[in-house]
Design a protein around this motif. Structure first.
Motif, PDB file in Angstrom:
ATOM      1  N   SER A 261       0.828  -1.212   0.000  1.00 32.65           N
ATOM      2  CA  SER A 261       0.000   0.000   0.000  1.00 32.65           C
ATOM      3  C   SER A 261       0.862   1.263   0.000  1.00 32.65           C
ATOM      4  O   SER A 261       2.051   1.227   0.319  1.00 32.65           O
ATOM      5  CB  SER A 261      -0.912  -0.003   1.228  1.00 32.65           C
ATOM      6  N   TRP A 262       0.216   2.374  -0.331  1.00 33.05           N
ATOM      7  CA  TRP A 262       0.931   3.650  -0.327  1.00 33.05           C
ATOM      8  C   TRP A 262       1.392   4.006   1.080  1.00 33.05           C
ATOM      9  O   TRP A 262       2.457   4.617   1.245  1.00 33.05           O
ATOM     10  CB  TRP A 262       0.029   4.749  -0.877  1.00 33.05           C
ATOM     11  N   LEU A 263       0.620   3.611   2.105  1.00 33.83           N
ATOM     12  CA  LEU A 263       0.995   3.911   3.488  1.00 33.83           C
ATOM     13  C   LEU A 263       2.248   3.149   3.887  1.00 33.83           C
ATOM     14  O   LEU A 263       3.161   3.705   4.517  1.00 33.83           O
ATOM     15  CB  LEU A 263      -0.161   3.575   4.425  1.00 33.83           C
ATOM     16  N   GLU A 264       2.312   1.880   3.498  1.00 31.73           N
ATOM     17  CA  GLU A 264       3.490   1.068   3.809  1.00 31.73           C
ATOM     18  C   GLU A 264       4.728   1.639   3.106  1.00 31.73           C
ATOM     19  O   GLU A 264       5.814   1.674   3.680  1.00 31.73           O
ATOM     20  CB  GLU A 264       3.247  -0.384   3.389  1.00 31.73           C
ATOM     21  N   ARG A 265       4.538   2.098   1.886  1.00 25.00           N
ATOM     22  CA  ARG A 265       5.655   2.698   1.157  1.00 25.00           C
ATOM     23  C   ARG A 265       6.065   4.021   1.803  1.00 25.00           C
ATOM     24  O   ARG A 265       7.253   4.351   1.857  1.00 25.00           O
ATOM     25  CB  ARG A 265       5.269   2.913  -0.304  1.00 25.00           C
ATOM     26  N   TRP A 266       5.083   4.766   2.292  1.00 26.72           N
ATOM     27  CA  TRP A 266       5.378   6.037   2.945  1.00 26.72           C
ATOM     28  C   TRP A 266       6.165   5.825   4.229  1.00 26.72           C
ATOM     29  O   TRP A 266       7.091   6.586   4.528  1.00 26.72           O
ATOM     30  CB  TRP A 266       4.065   6.766   3.249  1.00 26.72           C
ATOM     31  N   PHE A 267       5.837   4.763   4.983  1.00 29.10           N
ATOM     32  CA  PHE A 267       6.600   4.439   6.190  1.00 29.10           C
ATOM     33  C   PHE A 267       8.044   4.081   5.847  1.00 29.10           C
ATOM     34  O   PHE A 267       8.947   4.283   6.647  1.00 29.10           O
ATOM     35  CB  PHE A 267       5.948   3.283   6.948  1.00 29.10           C
ATOM     36  N   GLY A 268       8.271   3.509   4.657  1.00 28.39           N
ATOM     37  CA  GLY A 268       9.627   3.264   4.182  1.00 28.39           C
ATOM     38  C   GLY A 268      10.238   1.946   4.562  1.00 28.39           C
ATOM     39  O   GLY A 268      11.313   1.596   4.074  1.00 28.39           O
ATOM     40  N   SER A 269       9.567   1.195   5.419  1.00 27.87           N
ATOM     41  CA  SER A 269      10.127  -0.081   5.872  1.00 27.87           C
ATOM     42  C   SER A 269       9.037  -0.922   6.497  1.00 27.87           C
ATOM     43  O   SER A 269       8.014  -0.404   6.975  1.00 27.87           O
ATOM     44  CB  SER A 269      11.242   0.151   6.894  1.00 27.87           C
ATOM     45  N   VAL A 270       9.257  -2.234   6.523  1.00 27.39           N
ATOM     46  CA  VAL A 270       8.342  -3.131   7.232  1.00 27.39           C
ATOM     47  C   VAL A 270       8.384  -2.843   8.725  1.00 27.39           C
ATOM     48  O   VAL A 270       7.407  -3.067   9.447  1.00 27.39           O
ATOM     49  CB  VAL A 270       8.699  -4.607   6.928  1.00 27.39           C
ATOM     50  N   TYR A 271       9.523  -2.318   9.200  1.00 29.87           N
ATOM     51  CA  TYR A 271       9.623  -1.868  10.587  1.00 29.87           C
ATOM     52  C   TYR A 271       9.083  -0.442  10.667  1.00 29.87           C
ATOM     53  O   TYR A 271       9.608   0.462  10.022  1.00 29.87           O
ATOM     54  CB  TYR A 271      11.065  -1.932  11.079  1.00 29.87           C
ATOM     55  N   LEU A 272       8.043  -0.272  11.450  1.00 22.35           N
ATOM     56  CA  LEU A 272       7.361   1.015  11.553  1.00 22.35           C
ATOM     57  C   LEU A 272       8.209   2.032  12.306  1.00 22.35           C
ATOM     58  O   LEU A 272       9.166   1.652  12.999  1.00 22.35           O
ATOM     59  CB  LEU A 272       6.011   0.812  12.238  1.00 22.35           C
TER      60      LEU A 272
END
Length: 422
Positions: free
Chosen positions: A148-159
């Motif tokens: 998702s765009w949100l996951e990409r915005w976070f930049g990593s699987v680690y929040l």
């Protein structure tokens, strides 16, 4: 170095697989630091892996109704609360703070929960991240389509809050589970060490690619059956897997088939045997010394052109021997993939192995795991995989890339000795 005898290490983990990984690291630490005082606090479960390896437990331990899968089902979370989760958590946090005041250090193994506990300890800590991988969101070529765009915005699987916990001054070392995750985490001020995945230790060497390119031509096809390690889910998975074997036997009627069922040692074996008998399997009197695995307690069944070995004491041997797996498991599936071998899987009813879990596993492990919707689709999918030499070669390469080489526990232990216990 007399001062070493006063040093203490507390290991915090949250799950049976995490406990096992922690034990592997601790055993390596003991070799070079025999006077190091080591204790464990298993947040989930009763810490049987620690007890089995004579590692002292501190604080309270208790098996919660969810078995540690509260993040998959809100109902499980409420059951755990009713089972005393809040009281247990507060007691565990108190133990951790007491430990830090006595001059101890923390090794957190698992996900954000032990990592958060380590930070709350107010002492130095290291983190072995077993639960998360960038492969859930991307591969070496870039973001996966479903990300998702949100996951990409976070930049990593680690929040961001997880990365914050890993970047504190008291966080002296972070050990991700694979190369890709390590590279991504290096973008932030995190003390990342890329030493591989301890999950592959004790399993054996990676299968040679040349052994995988001629499976369809083999006279005997060896298939591993992995139903998981928690009841009653494991038995429900077992029924789905055994249903699939009937079609496999028909599809590969010109070959001998050896099914090897690796059942977790802590499970009652009788229900697994009973279901086999209900499905037309017969017990055989095959001599134990003629088995391809070393387990005097193994039970052997037969049906048409197939034999089935039910074992609880030859896990590593079973993984090494099998050519392919029908799996509905977590850690065991990852280890089999790490040996360079293909897995066919299907969703179960949970609480762990749901459709969402199975789909996430295909992202984590890539082309090595092939997901089907129903058990009657497994045989044809297996035939397609075994007849594709190029795919098998890619699966062998992918397995090592995703899971790493054996020896990570020793490499992590050596690093801990230098940075955490210096």
């Amino acid at each position: 170095m007399i001062w070493i005898k006063f040093m203490k290490l507390l290991v915090i983990s949250n799950g049976h697989g995490e406990d096992v990984i922690a034990v592997r690291i601790v055993e390596k630490l003991k070799v070079n630091l025999p006077n190091l005082e080591i204790a464990a606090l298993p947040i989930v479960g009763e810490g049987n892996a620690y007890i089995k390896n004579n590692i002292a437990l501190v604080g309270q331990v208790k098996q919660m109704p969810s078995g540690g899968f509260i993040y998959m089902d809100s109902k499980q979370f409420w059951r755990d609360l009713q089972g005393g989760l809040l009281k247990l958590t507060l007691a565990q946090l108190k133990i951790i703070r007491q430990w830090s005041k006595s001059g101890g250090f923390i090794l957190a193994v698992g996900d954000i929960v032990p990592l958060l506990f380590a930070w709350l300890s107010n002492t130095n800590y290291a983190f072995v991240g077993t639960a998360k991988s960038e492969y859930y969101l991307r591969d070496e070529q870039g973001w996966l389509n479903r990300t998702s765009w949100l996951e990409r915005w976070f930049g990593s699987v680690y929040l961001p809050w997880e990365r914050w916990l890993m970047s504190r001054d008291r966080a002296l070392a972070v050990f991700p589970r694979d190369d890709l995750t390590a590279e991504i985490l290096k973008q932030w001020s995190i003390p990342v060490y890329n030493f591989g995945n301890p999950m592959m230790d004790g399993i054996g060497e990676v299968t040679e690619i040349k052994k995988l390119t001629s499976l369809a031509e083999k006279q005997t096809l060896s298939i591993l059956l992995l139903p998981g390690s928690r009841m009653p889910e494991a038995l429900n998975n077992w029924q789905q897997i055994i249903d699939a074997t009937s079609e496999v036997i028909k599809t590969f009627s010109l070959q001998s088939i050896l099914f090897i069922a690796a059942i977790a040692p802590g499970l009652e074996i009788l229900p697994f045997q009973e279901y086999l008998l209900c499905q037309g399997w017969n017990t055989t009197s095959l001599a134990i010394n003629s088995l391809p695995i070393n387990d005097p307690q193994a039970v052997i069944f037969s049906k048409k052109n197939a034999s089935l070995i039910l074992t609880q004491n030859a896990y590593s041997e079973s993984l090494q021997l099998a050519d392919l797996a029908i799996a509905m498991a977590g850690t065991a599936t990852e280890q089999f993939v790490g040996l360079g071998k293909p897995v066919i899987t299907m969703p179960g009813t949970g609480p762990q192995f749901t459709a969402a879990f199975a789909e996430a596993q295909t992202r984590l492990l890539g082309i090595s795991v092939i997901l089907v919707e129903k058990s009657n689709q497994i045989a044809q999918k297996m035939l397609c995989v075994l007849n594709n030499a190029k795919l098998l070669e890619s699966i062998a390469i992918n397995g090592q890339q995703r899971m790493g080489k054996p020896g990570a526990a020793e490499r992590i232990a050596e690093c801990l000795q230098q940075v955490l216990l210096k």
